[in-house]
Write an enzyme that holds these catalytic residues in place. Structure first.
Site, PDB file in Angstrom:
ATOM      1  N   GLY A   1       8.972   5.058  -3.529  1.00  0.00           N
ATOM      2  CA  GLY A   1       9.872   4.959  -4.673  1.00  0.00           C
ATOM      3  C   GLY A   1      11.168   5.726  -4.583  1.00  0.00           C
TER       4      GLY A   1
ATOM      5  CB  CYS B   1       3.942  -1.681  -2.522  1.00  0.00           C
ATOM      6  SG  CYS B   1       5.175  -0.414  -2.873  1.00  0.00           S
TER       7      CYS B   1
ATOM      8  CB  THR C   1       8.624   0.353  -4.283  1.00  0.00           C
ATOM      9  OG1 THR C   1       8.396   1.035  -5.522  1.00  0.00           O
ATOM     10  CG2 THR C   1       9.880   0.892  -3.635  1.00  0.00           C
TER      11      THR C   1
ATOM     12  CB  CYS D   1       3.857   2.056  -9.402  1.00  0.00           C
ATOM     13  SG  CYS D   1       3.349   2.881  -7.867  1.00  0.00           S
ATOM     14  CB  THR D   2      -0.209  -0.884  -6.578  1.00  0.00           C
ATOM     15  OG1 THR D   2       0.494  -0.215  -5.518  1.00  0.00           O
ATOM     16  CG2 THR D   2       0.264  -2.320  -6.686  1.00  0.00           C
ATOM     17  CG  HIS D   3       0.122   4.963  -6.126  1.00  0.00           C
ATOM     18  ND1 HIS D   3       0.840   4.161  -5.278  1.00  0.00           N
ATOM     19  CD2 HIS D   3      -0.468   5.914  -5.353  1.00  0.00           C
ATOM     20  CE1 HIS D   3       0.696   4.607  -4.042  1.00  0.00           C
ATOM     21  NE2 HIS D   3      -0.093   5.665  -4.063  1.00  0.00           N
TER      22      HIS D   3
END
Length: 195
Positions: free
Chosen positions: A5, A35, A37, A145-147
């Site tokens: 990011g 992702c 990003t 965001c995949t997190h």
């Protein structure tokens, strides 16, 4: 290379292309750029350089807009995603319908990558990050965001039961299934998993 990011578009493009070329050495039928990003920065580059289907992610703005009752939504994403042309075009499609509050959160990526568990200290940090969305009274929050979905429990607790959370996992899985429907492997064994 993570987190992505805060990296330059050029570095993200280079790294994403290198990873995709590595994956393409195996007999894969499709690549998912898991992702937001990397998708924003490099999905078109991948599509231009590889012949297999590429499925990317984008923040789940559309379902959030459609679900919102008070027409106030939040988008939590990386700085690179929020600054990308791809995201700006997506936001433009919906900006006339809703008020959008945006916030970049590199902290959330760091928490997911390093925190053994979410304790009191981490909870307070998450609460501070979410404050702009609380103040804006959003009723829909996009986890761009995949997190971030790894923090869903804490985010839901802080935002309360009247705020719906949206992420890209299920829509991407459905798109992969749709694209691979004509390529389903019926042989035995069913294939190999490599990490």
């Amino acid at each position: 290379y993570t987190p992505y990011g805060n990296k330059s578009v050029e570095l993200i493009e280079s790294r994403t292309l290198k990873i995709a070329e590595f994956l393409n050495r195996y007999p894969v039928k499709l690549i998912v750029v898991a992702c937001n990003t990397a998708t924003a920065a490099a999905v078109q580059l991948l599509r231009d350089n590889l012949v297999i289907p590429i499925v990317g992610l984008e923040p789940a703005l559309k379902p959030a807009v459609e679900s919102s009752q008070n027409k106030k939504i939040g988008v939590l994403a990386t700085q690179a995603t929020l600054q990308s042309d791809k995201y700006k075009q997506l936001r433009e499609r919906f900006s006339g319908q809703v008020a959008i509050t945006e916030k970049a959160s590199p902290l959330f990526v760091e928490l997911v990558e390093s925190a053994y568990k979410i304790g009191d200290k981490e909870f307070v940090l998450i609460q501070t990050e979410l404050q702009p969305f609380i103040e804006a009274k959003v009723d829909s929050l996009v986890l761009g965001c995949t997190h971030y979905p790894f923090l869903t429990q804490a985010i839901s607790q802080i935002m309360g039961p009247n705020v719906s959370l949206f992420e890209s996992g299920l829509p991407v899985a459905q798109e992969v299934k749709r694209r691979l429907k004509t390529h389903i492997n019926t042989s035995k064994p069913l294939g190999v998993t490599r990490y």
